[in-house]
Design a protein around this motif. Structure first.
Motif, PDB file in Angstrom:
ATOM      1  N   ALA A   1       4.235  -0.777  -6.636  1.00 47.14           N
ATOM      2  CA  ALA A   1       3.407  -0.068  -5.689  1.00 47.14           C
ATOM      3  C   ALA A   1       3.722   1.372  -5.953  1.00 47.14           C
ATOM      4  O   ALA A   1       2.988   2.348  -5.878  1.00 47.14           O
ATOM      5  CB  ALA A   1       3.550  -0.688  -4.298  1.00 47.14           C
ATOM      6  N   ASP A   2       5.073   1.830  -5.951  1.00 49.41           N
ATOM      7  CA  ASP A   2       5.693   3.217  -6.075  1.00 49.41           C
ATOM      8  C   ASP A   2       4.796   3.941  -7.354  1.00 49.41           C
ATOM      9  O   ASP A   2       4.766   5.118  -7.208  1.00 49.41           O
ATOM     10  CB  ASP A   2       6.962   3.158  -5.932  1.00 49.41           C
ATOM     11  CG  ASP A   2       7.599   2.898  -4.647  1.00 49.41           C
ATOM     12  OD1 ASP A   2       6.693   2.890  -3.744  1.00 49.41           O
ATOM     13  OD2 ASP A   2       8.792   2.554  -4.837  1.00 49.41           O
TER      14      ASP A   2
ATOM     15  N   ILE B   1       0.684  -1.139   0.029  1.00 46.91           N
ATOM     16  CA  ILE B   1      -0.079   0.131  -0.013  1.00 46.91           C
ATOM     17  C   ILE B   1       0.806   1.171   0.135  1.00 46.91           C
ATOM     18  O   ILE B   1       1.583   1.400   0.753  1.00 46.91           O
ATOM     19  CB  ILE B   1      -1.020  -0.012   1.144  1.00 46.91           C
ATOM     20  CG1 ILE B   1      -2.008  -0.987   1.169  1.00 46.91           C
ATOM     21  CG2 ILE B   1      -1.593   1.394   1.416  1.00 46.91           C
ATOM     22  CD1 ILE B   1      -3.064  -1.020   2.291  1.00 46.91           C
ATOM     23  N   VAL B   2       0.277   2.269  -0.880  1.00 51.63           N
ATOM     24  CA  VAL B   2       0.945   3.466  -0.823  1.00 51.63           C
ATOM     25  C   VAL B   2      -0.083   4.529  -0.513  1.00 51.63           C
ATOM     26  O   VAL B   2      -1.037   4.526  -1.251  1.00 51.63           O
ATOM     27  CB  VAL B   2       1.910   3.843  -2.287  1.00 51.63           C
ATOM     28  CG1 VAL B   2       2.272   5.286  -2.157  1.00 51.63           C
ATOM     29  CG2 VAL B   2       3.087   2.928  -2.398  1.00 51.63           C
TER      30      VAL B   2
ATOM     31  N   ALA C   1      -5.181   5.989  -1.241  1.00 51.88           N
ATOM     32  CA  ALA C   1      -4.463   4.958  -1.046  1.00 51.88           C
ATOM     33  C   ALA C   1      -4.306   4.134  -2.360  1.00 51.88           C
ATOM     34  O   ALA C   1      -5.703   3.806  -2.706  1.00 51.88           O
ATOM     35  CB  ALA C   1      -4.608   4.327   0.170  1.00 51.88           C
ATOM     36  N   THR C   2      -3.249   3.369  -2.601  1.00 51.23           N
ATOM     37  CA  THR C   2      -3.351   2.504  -3.741  1.00 51.23           C
ATOM     38  C   THR C   2      -2.816   1.195  -3.055  1.00 51.23           C
ATOM     39  O   THR C   2      -1.821   1.153  -2.182  1.00 51.23           O
ATOM     40  CB  THR C   2      -2.303   2.852  -4.809  1.00 51.23           C
ATOM     41  OG1 THR C   2      -1.145   3.103  -4.286  1.00 51.23           O
ATOM     42  CG2 THR C   2      -2.858   4.059  -5.720  1.00 51.23           C
ATOM     43  N   CYS C   3      -3.526   0.092  -3.596  1.00 48.66           N
ATOM     44  CA  CYS C   3      -3.403  -1.236  -2.956  1.00 48.66           C
ATOM     45  C   CYS C   3      -2.827  -2.126  -4.403  1.00 48.66           C
ATOM     46  O   CYS C   3      -3.321  -2.226  -5.121  1.00 48.66           O
ATOM     47  CB  CYS C   3      -4.383  -1.732  -2.396  1.00 48.66           C
ATOM     48  SG  CYS C   3      -5.126  -1.084  -1.123  1.00 48.66           S
ATOM     49  N   VAL C   4      -1.541  -2.777  -4.138  1.00 49.75           N
ATOM     50  CA  VAL C   4      -1.161  -3.690  -5.301  1.00 49.75           C
ATOM     51  C   VAL C   4      -1.303  -5.094  -4.644  1.00 49.75           C
ATOM     52  O   VAL C   4      -0.236  -5.316  -3.689  1.00 49.75           O
ATOM     53  CB  VAL C   4       0.130  -3.075  -5.865  1.00 49.75           C
ATOM     54  CG1 VAL C   4       0.526  -4.394  -7.050  1.00 49.75           C
ATOM     55  CG2 VAL C   4      -0.215  -1.716  -6.391  1.00 49.75           C
ATOM     56  N   GLU C   5      -1.763  -6.158  -5.070  1.00 50.28           N
ATOM     57  CA  GLU C   5      -1.459  -7.375  -4.790  1.00 50.28           C
ATOM     58  C   GLU C   5      -0.626  -8.269  -5.650  1.00 50.28           C
ATOM     59  O   GLU C   5      -0.933  -8.293  -6.936  1.00 50.28           O
ATOM     60  CB  GLU C   5      -2.890  -8.238  -4.571  1.00 50.28           C
ATOM     61  CG  GLU C   5      -2.943  -9.490  -4.035  1.00 50.28           C
ATOM     62  CD  GLU C   5      -4.175 -10.165  -3.711  1.00 50.28           C
ATOM     63  OE1 GLU C   5      -4.385 -11.415  -3.557  1.00 50.28           O
ATOM     64  OE2 GLU C   5      -5.031  -9.467  -3.849  1.00 50.28           O
ATOM     65  N   PHE C   6       0.370  -8.937  -5.299  1.00 50.95           N
ATOM     66  CA  PHE C   6       0.962  -9.607  -6.130  1.00 50.95           C
ATOM     67  C   PHE C   6       1.346 -10.995  -5.674  1.00 50.95           C
ATOM     68  O   PHE C   6       1.483 -11.424  -4.658  1.00 50.95           O
ATOM     69  CB  PHE C   6       2.438  -8.895  -6.185  1.00 50.95           C
ATOM     70  CG  PHE C   6       3.480  -9.336  -7.302  1.00 50.95           C
ATOM     71  CD1 PHE C   6       3.120  -9.973  -8.435  1.00 50.95           C
ATOM     72  CD2 PHE C   6       5.086  -9.235  -6.988  1.00 50.95           C
ATOM     73  CE1 PHE C   6       4.045 -10.176  -9.312  1.00 50.95           C
ATOM     74  CE2 PHE C   6       5.531  -9.647  -7.853  1.00 50.95           C
ATOM     75  CZ  PHE C   6       5.479  -9.954  -9.128  1.00 50.95           C
TER      76      PHE C   6
END
Length: 294
Positions: free
Chosen positions: A94-95, A61-62, A68-73
């Motif tokens: 995420a950045d 999360i950033v 807020a942005t969430c990235v699931e990897f």
């Protein structure tokens, strides 16, 4: 019945192996139909958490005060998820996500846009993932990317099982909107903490919807049909059956809709909606949910 299907159905429902085998056999190996079959038999519960296929990986999360942005990897194994190269790439992805994603964006469109985005070295996210797959020899997938934004409110996040700051096994994001807007910095900080604790609840309780109005007609019909079949009893008159069905539908809403859930972090078994009303009264504003993600 393939053992892999039995294993996945058991992971999703928590039902005994023989019940999972019987459900799959009765539905020609169709996983979704077998899941509904178990629910109708009262052998499985409806929950978002149960309906997701298990996968290893991490969420990053950033965030800022209002977004807020969430990235699931995802990876195939926990071993790879603990690898520094895997975590480094997730952080790089995420950045760049805040500048690529938009709030309310279609799920697949968000993943596609982020996959095509350029990293700091000029390579695209998709190329970087492909390169890491080649190095580690295990498949990896950019599973989900989402942005939550509330310019006239606050956005807070919580990361569970953190392996790095802002990166962990699970995460929750909550946006709260005060009306009228809060100008006092202390009051905004207080509301941000309320949102952070609610994000903790979101991770634990796994709501599917923000409120009842978000549940689609098709889903409502499906849940009511399951509830009616569970309540079927020739000894009971129709009006009694309908009351039982209504009761089970209310339970479904209480389990699935965030505002109807009992807040699992706050004391007193208070519902989320009542807790937000109480917070709003303390701050002298009306506080409403503007969005959430898990």
């Amino acid at each position: 019945v393939p053992l892999e299907l039995v294993k996945e159905l058991r992971q999703r429902t928590g039902s005994p192996i023989m019940d999972c085998k019987n459900a799959l056999a009765a539905n020609d190996g169709d996983l979704e139909k077998a899941f509904d079959w178990l629910r109708k038999k009262g052998l499985a519960t409806a929950s978002k958490k149960a309906s997701r296929a298990a996968a290893d990986g991490l969420v990053a999360i950033v965030s800022s005060e209002t977004a807020a942005t969430c990235v699931e990897f995802n990876s195939e194994t926990d071993f790879v998820a603990r690898n520094e190269l895997f975590q480094d790439l997730l952080q790089r992805i995420a950045d760049v996500a805040p500048g690529v994603l938009s709030a309310g964006q279609d799920a697949q469109a968000a993943v596609d846009a982020l996959s095509a985005a350029s990293l700091e070295d000029g390579t695209t996210v998709a190329e970087a993932i492909k390169d890491l797959v080649g190095k580690i020899q295990e498949n990896m997938v950019l599973r989900r990317a989402v942005k939550v934004e509330c310019q006239d409110g606050v956005v807070s996040s919580y990361v569970h099982g953190a392996v790095r700051p802002g990166m962990g096994r699970k995460a929750g994001v909550v946006a709260l909107r005060p009306e009228p807007a809060l100008t006092d910095a202390g009051a905004r900080e207080q509301l941000a903490e309320v949102a952070r604790r609610l994000a903790m609840h979101v991770v634990v309780a796994a709501p599917e919807f923000m409120e009842r109005s978000e549940v689609g007609e098709q889903r409502l019909e499906k849940e009511r049909a399951i509830a009616r079949e569970q309540a079927a009893d020739p000894k009971k008159p129709p009006h009694v059956i309908e009351k039982i069905v209504d009761g089970r539908m209310n339970k479904f809403f209480e389990e699935s809709c965030l505002v109807d859930q009992v807040h699992m972090i706050e004391e007193g078994n208070v519902k989320v909606s009542k807790h937000l009303a109480s917070v709003g009264k303390q701050l002298g504003v009306r506080v409403s949910l503007a969005g959430f993600e898990r």
